[in-house]
Scaffold this motif. Sequence first.
Motif, PDB file in Angstrom:
ATOM      1  N   GLU A  11       0.829  -1.200   0.000  1.00 33.06           N
ATOM      2  CA  GLU A  11       0.000   0.000   0.000  1.00 33.06           C
ATOM      3  C   GLU A  11       0.865   1.253   0.000  1.00 33.06           C
ATOM      4  O   GLU A  11       0.561   2.235  -0.693  1.00 33.06           O
ATOM      5  CB  GLU A  11      -0.925  -0.018   1.221  1.00 33.06           C
ATOM      6  N   GLU A  12       1.958   1.243   0.752  1.00 34.56           N
ATOM      7  CA  GLU A  12       2.842   2.405   0.812  1.00 34.56           C
ATOM      8  C   GLU A  12       3.532   2.669  -0.523  1.00 34.56           C
ATOM      9  O   GLU A  12       3.884   3.818  -0.832  1.00 34.56           O
ATOM     10  CB  GLU A  12       3.874   2.200   1.918  1.00 34.56           C
ATOM     11  N   ALA A  13       3.707   1.612  -1.320  1.00 32.49           N
ATOM     12  CA  ALA A  13       4.315   1.793  -2.643  1.00 32.49           C
ATOM     13  C   ALA A  13       3.446   2.660  -3.545  1.00 32.49           C
ATOM     14  O   ALA A  13       3.947   3.265  -4.503  1.00 32.49           O
ATOM     15  CB  ALA A  13       4.558   0.440  -3.300  1.00 32.49           C
ATOM     16  N   ARG A  14       2.133   2.733  -3.248  1.00 34.38           N
ATOM     17  CA  ARG A  14       1.212   3.542  -4.047  1.00 34.38           C
ATOM     18  C   ARG A  14       0.890   4.874  -3.377  1.00 34.38           C
ATOM     19  O   ARG A  14       0.100   5.662  -3.898  1.00 34.38           O
ATOM     20  CB  ARG A  14      -0.086   2.762  -4.283  1.00 34.38           C
ATOM     21  N   GLY A  15       1.476   5.103  -2.201  1.00 29.99           N
ATOM     22  CA  GLY A  15       1.125   6.277  -1.419  1.00 29.99           C
ATOM     23  C   GLY A  15       2.046   7.455  -1.639  1.00 29.99           C
ATOM     24  O   GLY A  15       3.062   7.368  -2.335  1.00 29.99           O
ATOM     25  N   PRO A  16       1.742   8.579  -0.982  1.00 28.60           N
ATOM     26  CA  PRO A  16       2.511   9.823  -1.184  1.00 28.60           C
ATOM     27  C   PRO A  16       3.913   9.774  -0.592  1.00 28.60           C
ATOM     28  O   PRO A  16       4.762  10.590  -0.965  1.00 28.60           O
ATOM     29  CB  PRO A  16       1.654  10.880  -0.480  1.00 28.60           C
ATOM     30  N   ASP A  17       4.168   8.836   0.354  1.00 34.48           N
ATOM     31  CA  ASP A  17       5.477   8.761   0.992  1.00 34.48           C
ATOM     32  C   ASP A  17       6.396   7.716   0.364  1.00 34.48           C
ATOM     33  O   ASP A  17       7.461   7.421   0.914  1.00 34.48           O
ATOM     34  CB  ASP A  17       5.313   8.449   2.485  1.00 34.48           C
ATOM     35  N   ARG A  18       5.973   7.161  -0.783  1.00 37.83           N
ATOM     36  CA  ARG A  18       6.849   6.218  -1.478  1.00 37.83           C
ATOM     37  C   ARG A  18       8.203   6.885  -1.716  1.00 37.83           C
ATOM     38  O   ARG A  18       8.274   7.994  -2.258  1.00 37.83           O
ATOM     39  CB  ARG A  18       6.233   5.805  -2.814  1.00 37.83           C
TER      40      ARG A  18
ATOM     41  N   TYR B 282      19.353   4.465  -1.801  1.00 41.34           N
ATOM     42  CA  TYR B 282      19.586   3.678  -0.591  1.00 41.34           C
ATOM     43  C   TYR B 282      19.074   4.449   0.619  1.00 41.34           C
ATOM     44  O   TYR B 282      19.371   5.630   0.784  1.00 41.34           O
ATOM     45  CB  TYR B 282      21.074   3.397  -0.423  1.00 41.34           C
ATOM     46  N   ILE B 283      18.298   3.787   1.472  1.00 39.01           N
ATOM     47  CA  ILE B 283      17.817   4.444   2.682  1.00 39.01           C
ATOM     48  C   ILE B 283      19.005   4.669   3.618  1.00 39.01           C
ATOM     49  O   ILE B 283      19.856   3.796   3.791  1.00 39.01           O
ATOM     50  CB  ILE B 283      16.708   3.619   3.366  1.00 39.01           C
ATOM     51  N   ASP B 284      19.069   5.851   4.219  1.00 37.52           N
ATOM     52  CA  ASP B 284      20.209   6.195   5.074  1.00 37.52           C
ATOM     53  C   ASP B 284      19.746   7.114   6.187  1.00 37.52           C
ATOM     54  O   ASP B 284      20.124   8.275   6.275  1.00 37.52           O
ATOM     55  CB  ASP B 284      21.308   6.860   4.237  1.00 37.52           C
ATOM     56  N   GLY B 285      18.856   6.569   7.048  1.00 32.89           N
ATOM     57  CA  GLY B 285      18.338   7.360   8.150  1.00 32.89           C
ATOM     58  C   GLY B 285      16.823   7.328   8.189  1.00 32.89           C
ATOM     59  O   GLY B 285      16.175   6.574   7.456  1.00 32.89           O
ATOM     60  N   ASP B 286      16.242   8.173   9.045  1.00 33.88           N
ATOM     61  CA  ASP B 286      14.787   8.210   9.202  1.00 33.88           C
ATOM     62  C   ASP B 286      14.095   8.695   7.925  1.00 33.88           C
ATOM     63  O   ASP B 286      14.607   9.559   7.206  1.00 33.88           O
ATOM     64  CB  ASP B 286      14.412   9.161  10.346  1.00 33.88           C
ATOM     65  N   THR B 287      12.911   8.139   7.672  1.00 31.24           N
ATOM     66  CA  THR B 287      12.057   8.574   6.567  1.00 31.24           C
ATOM     67  C   THR B 287      10.624   8.622   7.087  1.00 31.24           C
ATOM     68  O   THR B 287      10.344   8.181   8.206  1.00 31.24           O
ATOM     69  CB  THR B 287      12.136   7.601   5.370  1.00 31.24           C
ATOM     70  N   PRO B 288       9.680   9.120   6.296  1.00 36.83           N
ATOM     71  CA  PRO B 288       8.284   9.100   6.747  1.00 36.83           C
ATOM     72  C   PRO B 288       7.750   7.695   7.025  1.00 36.83           C
ATOM     73  O   PRO B 288       6.809   7.540   7.802  1.00 36.83           O
ATOM     74  CB  PRO B 288       7.535   9.756   5.584  1.00 36.83           C
ATOM     75  N   LEU B 289       8.358   6.672   6.418  1.00 35.50           N
ATOM     76  CA  LEU B 289       7.860   5.308   6.573  1.00 35.50           C
ATOM     77  C   LEU B 289       8.642   4.475   7.575  1.00 35.50           C
ATOM     78  O   LEU B 289       8.120   3.492   8.114  1.00 35.50           O
ATOM     79  CB  LEU B 289       7.874   4.589   5.215  1.00 35.50           C
ATOM     80  N   TYR B 290       9.905   4.855   7.841  1.00 35.39           N
ATOM     81  CA  TYR B 290      10.777   4.037   8.690  1.00 35.39           C
ATOM     82  C   TYR B 290      11.568   4.906   9.657  1.00 35.39           C
ATOM     83  O   TYR B 290      11.983   6.017   9.311  1.00 35.39           O
ATOM     84  CB  TYR B 290      11.763   3.229   7.832  1.00 35.39           C
ATOM     85  N   GLU B 291      11.794   4.362  10.843  1.00 39.68           N
ATOM     86  CA  GLU B 291      12.636   5.009  11.846  1.00 39.68           C
ATOM     87  C   GLU B 291      13.871   4.147  12.084  1.00 39.68           C
ATOM     88  O   GLU B 291      13.762   2.954  12.338  1.00 39.68           O
ATOM     89  CB  GLU B 291      11.880   5.173  13.164  1.00 39.68           C
ATOM     90  N   GLN B 292      15.039   4.768  11.995  1.00 41.75           N
ATOM     91  CA  GLN B 292      16.272   4.026  12.248  1.00 41.75           C
ATOM     92  C   GLN B 292      16.430   3.806  13.759  1.00 41.75           C
ATOM     93  O   GLN B 292      16.377   4.742  14.543  1.00 41.75           O
ATOM     94  CB  GLN B 292      17.471   4.797  11.702  1.00 41.75           C
TER      95      GLN B 292
END
Length: 229
Positions: free
Chosen positions: A161-168, A173-183
């Motif tokens: 669902e997140e792949a289709r959302g505004p925060d995709r 490469y992920i390198d820290g906090d994002t709207p979808l994930y917390e390091q």
Amino acid sequence: MIPRPHPDLRIRKLCIGREQVPLAVIDNVVAEPDQLVAQARGKPFGAVTSYYPGVRSKAPLSYTQFIISAFSGLFAEHFGLGGRTLRMTQCHYSLVTIPPAKLGYLQSIPHVDAYATDELAFVHYLFKRDLGGTAFYRHRRTGFEFVDSERKARFLAAIEEEARGPDRPPPGYIDGDTPLYEQVGRQEGVFNRLIVYRRNTLHSGCIRPDFVPDANPATGRLSLNGFIA
């Protein structure tokens, strides 16, 4: 080459995040790490069918035997695997060779390697430049820091669902906090450091947006990666 333990080998046993997932960090793993790099320079690397963003070559049998013989006791104690004979199920030299802008969605978010709770993964860093380490994450929507068979369906539905959302996330490469994930934890890629974690822990290589791929094992982002069961 038969690896030998470094005389100044150092072990840290950690638990990270709210869910206190176990993590082992071993510095100064082998006595002659440059010889492992030299071995990699003489090996053929090839593309892989998994989501790994690069190329791989099979690790020497002597290395896999060394890891099991030297650290089975640590693995059994820290990860609750006592009473079993541990074995290496997969082990490769790995080189990150895909530019950030070429990554797909699933390569741009944290992942798990398996859903079993009794299997381990490790990364042995064999590069000396500042090319990033490995980070561990909490999925904000579900709160998951690991994904086992009971959590699998809920997690996969959420990331679809997140792949289709505004925060995709954009490719990278992920390198820290994002709207979808917390390091929730991070280990830098220190030369001759080995980290070990459960395969169902949410993680990703932490690589900067300006990363320039280098397919030379002597100068690129080379590591030894394996799975233990």
